[in-house]
Design an enzyme around this catalytic site. Structure first.
Site, mmCIF file in Angstrom:
data_model
loop_
_atom_site.group_PDB
_atom_site.id
_atom_site.type_symbol
_atom_site.label_atom_id
_atom_site.label_comp_id
_atom_site.label_asym_id
_atom_site.label_seq_id
_atom_site.Cartn_x
_atom_site.Cartn_y
_atom_site.Cartn_z
ATOM 1 N N GLY A 179 -12.187 53.715 33.438
ATOM 2 C CA GLY A 179 -12.116 53.178 34.793
ATOM 3 C C GLY A 179 -10.697 52.992 35.303
ATOM 4 O O GLY A 179 -10.460 52.220 36.236
ATOM 5 N N GLU A 198 -9.189 54.933 37.058
ATOM 6 C CA GLU A 198 -9.188 55.400 38.448
ATOM 7 C C GLU A 198 -9.794 54.355 39.379
ATOM 8 O O GLU A 198 -9.832 54.533 40.586
ATOM 9 C CB GLU A 198 -9.951 56.725 38.559
ATOM 10 C CG GLU A 198 -9.110 57.943 38.199
ATOM 11 C CD GLU A 198 -8.553 57.925 36.784
ATOM 12 O OE1 GLU A 198 -9.321 57.667 35.839
ATOM 13 O OE2 GLU A 198 -7.343 58.133 36.612
ATOM 14 N N TRP A 226 -10.313 55.070 26.395
ATOM 15 C CA TRP A 226 -11.532 55.867 26.212
ATOM 16 C C TRP A 226 -11.392 57.012 25.205
ATOM 17 O O TRP A 226 -12.215 57.922 25.172
ATOM 18 C CB TRP A 226 -12.005 56.384 27.566
ATOM 19 C CG TRP A 226 -10.942 57.005 28.422
ATOM 20 C CD1 TRP A 226 -10.094 56.350 29.269
ATOM 21 C CD2 TRP A 226 -10.590 58.395 28.511
ATOM 22 N NE1 TRP A 226 -9.249 57.251 29.870
ATOM 23 C CE2 TRP A 226 -9.539 58.504 29.433
ATOM 24 C CE3 TRP A 226 -11.085 59.551 27.907
ATOM 25 C CZ2 TRP A 226 -8.951 59.722 29.759
ATOM 26 C CZ3 TRP A 226 -10.498 60.771 28.231
ATOM 27 C CH2 TRP A 226 -9.444 60.842 29.153
ATOM 28 N N ASN A 286 -3.688 55.949 31.783
ATOM 29 C CA ASN A 286 -2.733 55.909 32.884
ATOM 30 C C ASN A 286 -2.726 54.550 33.586
ATOM 31 O O ASN A 286 -3.728 53.868 33.631
ATOM 32 C CB ASN A 286 -3.060 57.004 33.910
ATOM 33 C CG ASN A 286 -4.428 56.841 34.527
ATOM 34 O OD1 ASN A 286 -5.442 57.037 33.853
ATOM 35 N ND2 ASN A 286 -4.501 56.459 35.784
ATOM 36 N N ASP A 304 -0.568 61.201 35.962
ATOM 37 C CA ASP A 304 -1.868 60.936 35.322
ATOM 38 C C ASP A 304 -1.937 61.472 33.899
ATOM 39 O O ASP A 304 -2.958 61.995 33.470
ATOM 40 C CB ASP A 304 -3.035 61.510 36.160
ATOM 41 C CG ASP A 304 -4.391 61.086 35.581
ATOM 42 O OD1 ASP A 304 -4.498 59.934 35.128
ATOM 43 O OD2 ASP A 304 -5.314 61.903 35.568
ATOM 44 N N ASP A 307 -2.673 60.336 30.918
ATOM 45 C CA ASP A 307 -3.269 59.331 30.022
ATOM 46 C C ASP A 307 -2.831 59.514 28.572
ATOM 47 O O ASP A 307 -2.810 60.637 28.073
ATOM 48 C CB ASP A 307 -4.797 59.458 29.992
ATOM 49 C CG ASP A 307 -5.451 59.033 31.277
ATOM 50 O OD1 ASP A 307 -5.178 59.660 32.299
ATOM 51 O OD2 ASP A 307 -6.239 58.071 31.245
#
Lengths: 112, 600
Positions: free
Chosen positions: B191, B193, B263, B281, B323, B325
């Protein structure tokens, strides 16, 4: 996102002559999927869908088919991964080519 | 976390003094048998290596389909099943169904269908994927998309306990596999984002009671950081992180919606009792809105399993602008690093650098590009540990509403979550990669709870001036930071690799091929086209004395227009009682598991 695209000669290969080299397994998979989605009786769909994949195989080498059908299918992936193909000019070109070959074949084979 | 930091440390000491974490006997026993695939990576080290050797470079070309199973669920199928003894445990994307199969008959022993609010689907940024189950204490652990973690009886599928790990209404959903380490089950959240504040959380295996929760951002106490004892690579050596190491790197209270979600794939060194994982991120994707290094997003974390206290941390991409991550798997392996035998942690980051760390201390040993096209940074400064950003590719320096062009890699990284594998014989890592670049235009966004918080527009394309394909499968020397060999792929390789003692490496492709390649040079030995694209991880097991290798395929609405409607039509027929057997009708639909073996 069109305005952002950088048009590149990328993954697209020159289209060679069809070698009619589709493996049996690929034709069966195609017919199963096509017959499932088509209207009409199962047997009728087997005739029509076999006609479609044979027509596609007459236009593309198996390798070309795998490449452009993969790109087309990748459009339906959710999220970032699908976006890689959707936001790629070469990907849209491959999908356009596959869809038009398939549409022509379906028309010629009376698929409803 | 309501405890003060002082209390935390006292608690930590109490646990540490009482000895290392208790190992779970059932999982330990299952992992010792190489015929099982008892964890998502096969082991706790994330090596994805199997000692099974019946399938070899000589006979791999003879592999045939042994059996298949259709999950009946569409969309992306990540992870792999688990195998423990005569049972195989299969998971699906949302709605996260679980099947237990008897490997003797391939019949369903039990099936569990969690009831989840379908509104969760709209809160998932990147498809409704789920990376798989975990086993321990004779339980199967299911991390549902709606953030609920459940323990199922491995024999019956009965729910034994259930805990809520996050609020899906605020975007805290889950895609990760839970991991069983010692006497705990560890899980994370997705999540980033949605502006979710990431955390890693440990629950007691037996009861589901919360053991600890460690946030990725915020006050030291909530992050389980010890300002004096948690170390990080600073000025060519390890030094304490100091007080408020996260708070100081955010504007105001932005850390509260700062991302750093968790994740990916975690690993565990039992001897050191440390859990390793990466954080995602920082939110938003528009870097100008969140000045500072945004710690500890994009970070490799090493935490004590008993207490959760961080032993060391290392931020790979301070102030992310692309982005990238940092969640990808942490692989633990004892390898030669620049001439010294090292207890290493190897991590292939989205940012295009492969990091080799001393997993005991957190020292930075190697940081090199594992795709030569990576251009956003020239190199990682080995003294400061910081990437040297190239101004031309800096979306922060170019600013909002400016389209920064030609950044390599694209947001998905040189590698996403698809895990790499290690082979002890060569000491090399085998890595599925992306070979894609991007144009990136950030824009201003406002945070609204439970809504996407992205703020960038992207275009992507294969790496220019290369082989034209969108991926590579590479062999990597983590001791020197060099590519040993690289095999071009037409599409990005989004499937996890497997190495075996038969000296064969397996991975899947977007076309749907599962491939076997030669350990020494990557030469293709065999391939088979499964019904759909592969983003799952290849796994292997032994049953009845025979080695099998399998993989999930299934991605997007793959079989084309009318697919979803077709599935619903068929599903009506399936609704009948005792319809399990009818799942066979789904062979052409949804995701499938295809299992291969070499015929006698």
């Amino acid at each position: 996102m069109n305005r952002l695209m950088l048009v590149l000669a990328g993954v697209l290969l020159p289209w060679g002559a069809a070698a009619n080299d589709f493996p049996t397994i690929e034709r069966v998979e195609y017919v199963l999927g096509c017959a499932r989605d088509a209207q009409g009786s199962p047997r009728e769909n087997i005739y029509k869908c076999a006609c479609v994949i044979d027509a596609i195989a007459a236009k593309l080498t198996y390798d070309e088919y795998v490449q452009i059908s993969t790109a087309t299918n990748a459009f339906s992936i959710g999220g970032e991964r699908g976006e890689v193909m959707r936001a790629y000019t070469g990907g849209r070109e491959m999908a356009g080519r596959y869809r038009s070959i398939q549409a022509e074949a379906r028309k010629g084979c009376f698929v409803r | 976390m309501k405890l003060s930091l002082k209390q935390q440390i006292v608690a930590a000491c109490a646990c540490v003094c009482s000895g290392a974490a208790l190992a779970d006997a059932a999982l330990e026993k299952a992992m010792q048998d190489p015929g099982n695939w008892a964890a998502q990576a096969g082991d706790n080290y994330n090596q994805r290596y199997s000692t099974l050797n019946q399938i070899t470079a000589e006979n791999a070309a003879k592999l045939q389909v042994a059996w298949t199973f259709s999950t009946g669920v569409l969309r992306g199928h990540e992870g792999s099943p688990l195998v423990i003894g005569d049972m195989m445990y299969i998971h699906t994307p949302f709605p996260n169904n679980v099947f237990a199969l008897d490997l003797k008959t391939h019949e369903i022993v039990w099936k569990y269908e969690p009831k989840q609010d379908s509104s969760v689907v709209a809160q998932m940024c990147c498809d409704t994927v789920y990376r798989g189950l975990a086993f321990g204490d004779d339980k199967i652990f299911l991390q549902r998309a709606d953030s609920t973690l459940e323990a199922l009886d491995a024999k019956t599928g009965k729910v034994l306990w259930s805990v809520v790990n996050g609020d899906p209404k605020l975007g805290a959903v889950a895609t990760n596999a839970p991991h069983v380490f010692g006497d705990k089950v560890i899980t994370g959240v997705s999540g980033g984002e949605w502006g979710v504040r990431g955390h890693l959380t440990a629950y007691d295996l037996k009861t589901g009671k919360l053991a600890w929760r460690a946030y990725s951002t915020g006050p030291d106490a909530e992050m389980l950081m010890d300002p004096d004892k948690t170390m990080t690579w600073t000025d060519g050596k390890l030094a304490p992180v100091g007080k408020d190491s996260s708070l100081k790197t955010w504007k105001g209270d932005q850390w509260k919606i700062g991302g750093g979600t968790t994740w990916g794939w975690y690993s565990y060194d039992k001897e050191l009792n440390l859990v390793y994982y990466g954080t995602g991120n920082p939110s938003t994707w528009n870097p100008s809105q969140r000045p500072g290094d945004n710690k500890w997003s994009m970070t490799i974390m090493a935490r004590d399993l008993n207490t959760g206290i961080a032993k060391w941390v290392y931020q790979m991409t301070p102030h992310d602008e692309w982005d990238f991550d940092g969640v990808n798997e942490m692989i633990l392996a004892d390898i030669d690093v620049k001439g010294t035998k090292t207890k290493a942690l190897v991590h292939f980051d989205r940012n295009g650098f492969a990091y080799t760390m001393d997993r005991v201390t957190g020292a930075l040993l190697v940081a090199e590009k594992y795709d030569p096209v990576v251009n956003w940074a020239t190199h990682v400064d080995m003294k400061t540990g910081r990437p040297q950003v190239v101004a031309q590719y800096s979306t922060a320096q170019n600013g909002p509403d400016v389209n920064t062009k030609g950044i390599c890699p694209a947001a998905l990284g040189t590698k996403d979550q698809q895990p790499a594998a290690f082979h002890p014989k060569t000491g090399l890592f085998y890595v599925p990669t992306n070979h894609v670049c991007m144009d990136y235009e950030p824009f201003e966004v406002e945070y609204t709870a439970g809504q996407p918080y992205v703020g960038a527009t992207l275009a992507m394309y294969p790496a220019p001036n290369s082989h034209g394909g969108m991926g590579n499968f590479i062999a990597w020397d983590a001791g020197t930071g060099k590519i040993a060999w690289s095999k071009p792929e037409r599409f990005s390789v989004w499937s996890g690799a497997l190495t075996t003692a038969g000296d064969v490496i397996f991975y899947g492709t977007l076309e749907g091929y599962i491939k076997a390649v030669n350990l020494a040079d990557g030469k293709e030995l065999w391939k088979f086209k499964t019904p759909s694209g592969i983003i799952g991880n290849v796994f292997t097991y032994l049953h009845g004395g025979k080695q099998y290798v399998g993989v999930y395929s299934g991605i997007g609405g793959w079989a084309g227009i009318g697919m979803a409607a077709g599935l619903e039509k068929d599903a009506d027929g399936l609704g009948a009682v005792g319809g399990y057997r009818d799942l066979q009708k789904f062979t052409a639909l949804g995701g499938s598991l295809t299992v291969f073996a070499v015929p006698e």
